[in-house]
Design an enzyme around this catalytic site. Structure first.
Site, mmCIF file in Angstrom:
data_model
loop_
_atom_site.group_PDB
_atom_site.id
_atom_site.type_symbol
_atom_site.label_atom_id
_atom_site.label_comp_id
_atom_site.label_asym_id
_atom_site.label_seq_id
_atom_site.Cartn_x
_atom_site.Cartn_y
_atom_site.Cartn_z
ATOM 1 N N ASP A 10 -13.362 -98.637 -33.263
ATOM 2 C CA ASP A 10 -12.855 -97.910 -32.091
ATOM 3 C C ASP A 10 -13.721 -96.707 -31.716
ATOM 4 O O ASP A 10 -13.210 -95.610 -31.543
ATOM 5 C CB ASP A 10 -11.416 -97.434 -32.359
ATOM 6 N N GLU A 64 -5.868 -102.622 -23.838
ATOM 7 C CA GLU A 64 -5.861 -101.344 -24.558
ATOM 8 C C GLU A 64 -7.220 -100.651 -24.438
ATOM 9 O O GLU A 64 -8.075 -101.125 -23.701
ATOM 10 C CB GLU A 64 -5.488 -101.576 -26.023
HETATM 11 C C1 6LW Z 1 -6.635 -99.513 -31.774
HETATM 12 C C2 6LW Z 1 -6.408 -100.537 -30.723
HETATM 13 C C3 6LW Z 1 -6.469 -101.758 -31.517
HETATM 14 O O1 6LW Z 1 -6.031 -98.309 -31.524
HETATM 15 O O2 6LW Z 1 -6.167 -101.545 -32.784
HETATM 16 O O3 6LW Z 1 -6.500 -103.956 -31.798
HETATM 17 C C4 6LW Z 1 -5.968 -100.178 -32.956
HETATM 18 N N1 6LW Z 1 -6.727 -102.903 -31.099
HETATM 19 O O4 6LW Z 1 -7.323 -100.493 -29.687
HETATM 20 C C5 6LW Z 1 -6.515 -99.775 -34.263
HETATM 21 O O5 6LW Z 1 -7.854 -100.081 -34.335
#
Ligand code: 6LW
Length: 492
Positions: free
Chosen positions: A13, A181
């Site tokens: 991330d 996300e």
């Molecule tokens: C992160 C989100 C995600 O905040 O997992 O799978 C979380 N996507 O973008 C943790 O990496």
């Protein structure tokens, strides 16, 4: 060509900002402390781990956080001499928090919780009039639908007061792939761009983009989204997504993003977990065109030697501990690192300190005095997934834990002062079970092989983990001490 991975090992991330001619990049750290490493570079090639945002446990309150929770995806931004890091501490009372600092190496502030941001992956952006926007991935947080994604949402916020100034507004949530996300807002020319991840952080991970004339939208998606995905390809770097855009020293642009390097005949097992990569971006008709993410491995052999005769050895920012700080688990006493064990590695609060495995070929060793207890060297994913070479007096035991199942191998060594070593290497090529498996992990005591294991059991896929392999020192009973910790790795 920029190196890829940009930051190898457990560095998921990624978020980046260019401030006063230098780049600062942060990544997520989950249940580990110190949290949110800050890396600095002036050329995007050479990076230094200059510090961490969360160095005090109370900044993130991880004591009782579940595995997989904790410090999720951060965003770093810079405005009027101040660095901002906004992040959601998942499954913790802290929620969405903004940390600030004038020196990115730290110290960072205690952090202000922003009420009214009910979700993950918060981004921070300002309009010309100083209005601050938090754009995030909305998550349902009560009742049965906990964790249900609500799409990309946004609020105007009062950062000083720590509160949203309005109920969340829904923006644009991608092309319909799961889990929209990791939103980031950018102004470029006449447009505001909204960059998101969708498809989930596994093999379906993708990057999509929309644009509009205002930071509040409406946003219109790029007709050929997703603009980037390794899904269904045989590229060596998979799971590419969760990107942040940055200007490059040559006047161009690039995305930093997460990805994984799966090994084995069916490209199935990633020992290092989610790492940080980079890819150049060109523009066509005002839309970003990222290139596929391709490896560009550094030639160098990377070596780290910690001799605990140096009493500051533990202050190097790359040491990690679980739900507490390294300094509260271990201390340098009389030129040795001393750890007293109260629990095993299957406990949520083990006496373990470690470092990210950063290369697919790596050797880690440490010389232990186990005359006063039990402890050793371990590669860890979480409480249920670790492999260790443990000394207790003159007995050395390899212990392999997978989803709670444990197997052991044992030898006797001449003295309780013994060198423990782990050697990791990619699987052999060819068409046989070893070639289909993960990396090879050899565990040795005083150069004597105790066990050689298929590393597939300690990978992000098998452990269904957000983190990566962390290799380090621990005690499970009594007090043990270490003279040194040596890491040598290469991707060649
Ligand atoms: C992160 C989100 C995600 O905040 O997992 O799978 C979380 N996507 O973008 C943790 O990496």
């Amino acid at each position: 060509m920029l190196p890829n991975p940009l930051l190898s090992g457990f560095n998921p991330d990624p978020s980046i900002v260019l401030a006063d001619g230098a780049y600062y990049l942060v990544t997520s750290t989950f249940e580990y402390l110190p949290g949110i490493p800050v890396y600095r570079s002036t050329d995007l090639v050479t990076w230094t781990h200059i510090g961490n945002v969360a160095t005090r446990p109370e900044q993130v309150s991880l004591e009782d956080v579940a595995t997989g929770g904790g410090v999720w995806a951060p965003t770093i931004r810079y405005r009027e001499g101040v660095f901002y890091v906004i992040v959601t501490i998942a499954m913790s009372p802290r929620g969405c928090v903004v940390f600030t600092a004038t020196d990115p190496a730290g110290p960072w502030s205690d952090g202000i919780t922003i009420d009214g941001v009910g979700g993950i992956d918060p981004d921070l952006a300002w309009d010309d009039d100083g209005t601050a926007y938090v754009t995030f991935s909305g998550l349902y947080t009560n009742g049965e639908q906990v964790g249900q994604h609500l799409g990309i949402q946004q609020v105007r916020v009062d950062l000083g007061a720590g509160k949203a100034l309005e109920p969340p507004r829904s923006l644009w949530s991608g092309t319909g792939l799961k889990f929209p996300e990791a939103p980031h807002l950018y102004r470029r020319g006449d447009y505001w761009y909204l960059l998101i991840a969708e498809g989930g952080t596994e093999r379906g991970h993708s990057v999509s983009v929309a644009r509009g004339s205002s930071p509040e939208g409406p946003f219109v998606g790029y007709p050929a989204n997703p603009v980037l995905s390794a899904c269904g390809t045989s590229r060596p770097i998979q799971n590419t997504g969760h990107a942040d855009l940055v200007a490059t020293p040559d006047g161009g642009a690039a995305l930093v993003l997460l990805g994984m390097r799966p090994l084995g005949g069916t490209q199935s097992f990633s020992p290092l977990g989610r790492e940080t990569f980079i890819t150049p971006v060109s523009w066509a008709d005002g839309w970003p065109q990222p290139e596929p993410v391709l490896p560009a491995l550094r030639d160098a052999v990377d070596e780290e030697v910690f001799d605990f005769a140096d009493r500051f050895a533990l202050e190097e920012p790359g040491w990690l501990a679980i739900r507490t700080t390294p300094g509260s688990v271990a201390s340098v006493v009389d030129g040795r690192l001393s750890i007293t064990g109260h629990a095993g590695l299957d406990d949520p609060h083990p006496q373990f300190i470690g470092r990210r495995q950063r290369h697919l070929t790596a050797t880690v060793s440490a010389t232990i005095d186990a005359s006063g207890g039990a402890g050793g060297l371990a590669a860890r994913y979480d409480e249920d997934h670790w492999v260790a070479v443990e000394a207790r007096g003159t007995i050395v035991t390899v212990r392999a834990q997978v989803a709670g199942l444990e197997q052991t191998w044992q030898v006797t060594v001449p003295t309780a002062d013994v060198e423990l070593r782990m050697e990791m290497s990619p699987p052999p090529t060819g068409f046989n079970s070893a070639a289909m498996g993960g990396d090879r992990i050899r565990l040795l005591a005083s150069s004597r092989l105790v066990a050689e294991l298929d590393g597939r059991y300690w990978t992000a896929e098998t452990c269904a983990s957000f983190t990566g392999r962390v290799i380090g020192l621990y005690a499970s009973q009594g007090t043990v001490s270490f003279a040194d910790f040596r890491y040598r790795g290469t991707d060649r």
